[in-house]
Enzyme design. Structure first.
Site, PDB file in Angstrom:
ATOM      1  N   CYS A  89      -2.654   0.590   1.666  1.00  0.00           N
ATOM      2  CA  CYS A  89      -3.230  -0.323   0.566  1.00  0.00           C
ATOM      3  C   CYS A  89      -2.160  -1.554   0.205  1.00  0.00           C
ATOM      4  O   CYS A  89      -2.442  -2.431  -0.179  1.00  0.00           O
ATOM      5  CB  CYS A  89      -3.161   0.520  -0.671  1.00  0.00           C
ATOM      6  SG  CYS A  89      -4.352   1.730  -0.440  1.00  0.00           S
ATOM      7  N   HIS A 344     -11.112  -2.931  -4.727  1.00  0.00           N
ATOM      8  CA  HIS A 344      -9.967  -2.574  -3.940  1.00  0.00           C
ATOM      9  C   HIS A 344     -10.336  -2.440  -2.454  1.00  0.00           C
ATOM     10  O   HIS A 344     -10.313  -1.651  -1.840  1.00  0.00           O
ATOM     11  CB  HIS A 344      -9.523  -1.233  -4.061  1.00  0.00           C
ATOM     12  CG  HIS A 344      -8.147  -0.795  -3.591  1.00  0.00           C
ATOM     13  ND1 HIS A 344      -7.437  -1.631  -3.146  1.00  0.00           N
ATOM     14  CD2 HIS A 344      -7.675   0.626  -3.229  1.00  0.00           C
ATOM     15  CE1 HIS A 344      -6.398  -0.867  -2.392  1.00  0.00           C
ATOM     16  NE2 HIS A 344      -6.387   0.480  -2.669  1.00  0.00           N
ATOM     17  N   CYS A 374       0.878   1.570  -4.924  1.00  0.00           N
ATOM     18  CA  CYS A 374       0.983   2.848  -4.198  1.00  0.00           C
ATOM     19  C   CYS A 374       0.343   2.686  -2.869  1.00  0.00           C
ATOM     20  O   CYS A 374      -0.721   1.907  -2.616  1.00  0.00           O
ATOM     21  CB  CYS A 374       0.353   4.174  -4.772  1.00  0.00           C
ATOM     22  SG  CYS A 374      -1.459   4.248  -5.086  1.00  0.00           S
TER      23      CYS A 374
END
Length: 388
Positions: A89, A344, A374
């Site tokens: 990510c 996201h 994260c």
């Protein structure tokens, strides 16, 4: 020694899954923000030394070096190179870290960092699901962790339990994210950072996507409390207090202060300090906690010096655990909403967070901003930006 500054930051609106951007190939979506950088900054693309492009699911339409193909799709000279980066990510935040390091070292004069993910067209987990070529992790990793499968949703449930976070707290955080994002849209806070995307439907209808599609208005705790908890019976993590599956891209123009002055560019922010941290890959999403401590120590700054935080809302438990551990001011955490509301788009999210952060810093005269994310496998990037 050079410094590294962000001259401009631009993004697409964030599209919902199967929403307004789902008809656009991720390479073309990437090309859109590259072209926007050239238009907004009178940038000669032939002067760009490298394009560093984050993408997570590097399979199908996102395989084969999406960063290079984005350069070609944008119509930039074939002499301009592009590389694709995967740190889960945090891929496009890592792209910015690499770009800044290249500028500071003198290996680059001008770089573009950013990323993309079209989760409508390349579903999450696509690369890992291609099991005919074997499974990721390998037998030694599985042995080290007693065969436990790494599942981010299960990890988010564990974080909520370990930090004593209630379902109501998580749901309220989700509601706050949507409320803040809605207020940002209504105030025009995103207008200077978004490059609208023109789309053409199968019937030839042309429309313009210019607003983030994931923001939901007017929900209540009662409605959210009725949602199922897919990762654990009677758990706390739901679709509402998790990040949304999304499509989007973002790009940042990076150079040195000295070269920016020669080109007549007025940078927004300086990359002040960066850091990385690794944690247990089972709970994995606690990474921003040690990464924040590390970047603050390295920078010589304290938490009170930071005027805005962008901590990726992978799950509500991630950001609330980070806030509990750091003692940060909730009002400064994702003040324009986060991934639970805005979405996201995995490989593009790091650059999206930076784009939102630097524009917010400039609009409000905030000297220091801190960003952290994260990442699958138990890692986290952290970065402090300084307003110029």
């Amino acid at each position: 020694m050079n410094d590294a500054v962000i001259v401009d930051a631009v993004r697409t609106p964030i599209g919902k899954r199967n929403g307004g951007l789902s008809g656009i190939h991720p390479v073309d979506l990437s090309a859109h923000v590259l072209r926007a950088l050239t238009e907004r900054n009178d940038l000669d693309p032939s002067t760009v030394d490298d394009v560093l492009w984050g993408c997570v699911s590097q399979v199908g339409e996102q395989a084969g070096g999406v960063g290079r193909y984005a350069v070609l799709a944008a119509g930039w000279p074939e002499s301009v190179t592009g590389v694709t980066v995967d740190r889960a990510c945090g891929s496009s935040q890592q792209s910015l870290h690499f770009a800044a390091a290249g500028i500071i070292s003198g290996h680059y004069d001008i770089a573009v960092a950013g990323g993309v993910e079209s989760m409508s067209r390349v579903p999450i987990g696509s690369a890992r699901s291609a099991t005919q070529f074997g499974k990721p992790f390998g037998p030694l990793v599985r042995k080290r962790y007693n065969g436990v499968e790494f599942n981010q949703g299960v990890g988010a449930e564990m974080i909520a339990e370990n930090f004593g976070l209630t379902r109501t707290q998580l749901d309220q955080h989700a509601l706050d994210s949507h409320e803040r994002a809605g207020a940002a849209i209504d105030s025009g806070a995103f207008e200077s950072q978004i490059s609208p995307v023109k789309t053409t439907a199968e019937d030839g209808t042309v429309s313009m996507v210019d607003t983030d599609e994931g923001v939901r208005r007017g929900s209540t705790l009662e409605r959210l409390a009725a949602l199922p908890t897919p990762f654990k019976d009677d758990g706390r993590i739901t679709a509402a207090n998790s990040s949304q599956i999304s499509d989007g891209a973002a790009a940042l123009l990076v150079t040195s202060s000295e070269l920016a002055a020669r080109r007549g560019w007025k940078p927004i922010a300086r990359v002040h300090t960066v850091a990385l941290a690794g944690v247990d890959p089972i709970t994995m999403a606690t990474g921003p906690i040690p990464a924040t401590a590390k970047v603050l120590e390295r920078s010589g700054l304290s938490l009170s010096d930071i005027g805005a935080f962008e901590i990726n809302e992978a799950f509500a438990s991630v950001t609330l655990a980070w806030m509990q551990a750091t003692g940060a001011d909730y009002a400064k955490l994702n003040p324009l909403g986060g991934a639970m509301a805005l979405g996201h788009p995995l490989g593009g999210s790091g650059a999206r967070l930076t784009t939102t952060l630097v524009h917010h810093m400039r609009d409000n005269g905030i000297r220091y901003g801190l960003q952290s994310m994260c990442e699958a496998g138990g890692q986290a990037n952290a970065m402090i930006l300084e307003l110029i």
